[in-house]
Design a protein around this motif. Structure first.
Motif, PDB file in Angstrom:
ATOM      1  N   ASP A  82       0.811  -1.213   0.000  1.00 59.62           N
ATOM      2  CA  ASP A  82       0.000   0.000   0.000  1.00 59.62           C
ATOM      3  C   ASP A  82       0.845   1.264   0.000  1.00 59.62           C
ATOM      4  O   ASP A  82       0.345   2.338  -0.284  1.00 59.62           O
ATOM      5  N   TYR A 115      -2.969  -7.305   0.604  1.00 61.61           N
ATOM      6  CA  TYR A 115      -2.520  -5.926   0.653  1.00 61.61           C
ATOM      7  C   TYR A 115      -1.892  -5.666   2.009  1.00 61.61           C
ATOM      8  O   TYR A 115      -2.325  -6.219   3.014  1.00 61.61           O
ATOM      9  N   GLY A 116      -0.889  -4.816   2.030  1.00 59.77           N
ATOM     10  CA  GLY A 116      -0.254  -4.494   3.293  1.00 59.77           C
ATOM     11  C   GLY A 116       0.994  -3.668   3.033  1.00 59.77           C
ATOM     12  O   GLY A 116       1.015  -2.842   2.132  1.00 59.77           O
ATOM     13  N   VAL A 117       2.015  -3.932   3.848  1.00 63.57           N
ATOM     14  CA  VAL A 117       3.254  -3.166   3.730  1.00 63.57           C
ATOM     15  C   VAL A 117       4.401  -4.141   3.493  1.00 63.57           C
ATOM     16  O   VAL A 117       4.542  -5.127   4.218  1.00 63.57           O
TER      17      VAL A 117
END
Lengths: 127, 127
Positions: A82, A115-117
């Motif tokens: 993201d 989704y994430g980092v």
DNA sequence: AGAAATATGAGACTGGTTTCTCATTTATAA
DNA sequence: TTATAAATGAGAAACCAGTCTCATATTTCT
């Protein structure tokens, strides 16, 4: 029949040397390395023909523009950071997906996007 | 602040009485039932405002145009019928999604889309 | 009711992606 | 090497979802 050209080789090489799906623009940039001045129309034409031959797959990720990857990477899914918006290939899969649908539905394939980092953004390197 | 209008009520009603996510066009068609002549711009404006208030969610399904659904349906995923292209809401989820990513990635959400043949199409009713 | 804020419809417009056109070049087969 | 089929680059054109404009209408507040 299709001819093998410098441009098409450059496109395939670009797709193969990158470990994530690429947009037509990115493909053009990558292919310019081997083949300066390659046109965007050429990229689209080649992708279309590769897809027809099942050498390349279209990857559609919600929230991202359509992108492409070689068809020989086997079943896998994607992770989208993201922060940097990069798409990563993930290996492995999950079980029991069929249990989500009613018994009279038949499941033939599935897409999973996480989704994430990503690691780089998570370490504070640039996030 | 936002005003309550015939158009906005019609849009919300349409979203609520349908058990699958709808495109702006479909929303307009559904809302015309309550509110003849409603414009597409109105639909977009209302959706934007509902999303800002978190009453409506955008649902992006690979291979389908963006669509919308009420935000109060809880966590769920979607099934797309390859024959009739209808989108169905699925209830339930799967475990172990985090195991797909490297340990230094953090997963915050996910999308799962299943593709196949729905009950109606599978019985030969129209497939 | 009156004033102020917000929403509406129609259609023009925008921004971006993908396709098309066409003259030229390149690849392949005989 | 000649003929034919296919591919190329550049830019124009098509396409389309989504946004904007603006005059008008509706809602809300007082």
């Amino acid at each position: 029949m299709s001819y093998s050209t410098r441009q098409r080789e450059a496109i395939l090489n670009t797709l193969r040397r990158t470990d994530r799906p690429l947009t037509p623009q990115e493909i053009r940039e990558g292919a310019s390395r081997d083949c300066a001045g390659i046109g965007l129309a050429t990229v689209y034409r080649a992708l279309k023909s590769f897809m027809a031959q099942k050498d390349v797959l279209l990857v559609e990720i919600p929230g991202n523009p359509p992108c492409y990857e070689p068809a020989d990477r086997g079943h896998h899914h994607h992770f989208v950071c993201d922060r940097c918006r990069h798409v990563f290939d993930l290996h492995g899969c999950v079980q029991d997906l069929d249990t989500l649908v009613p018994r009279d539905f038949s499941v033939q394939r599935h897409d999973i996007t996480l989704y994430g980092v990503c690691a780089a953004c998570g370490t504070g390197a640039d996030g």
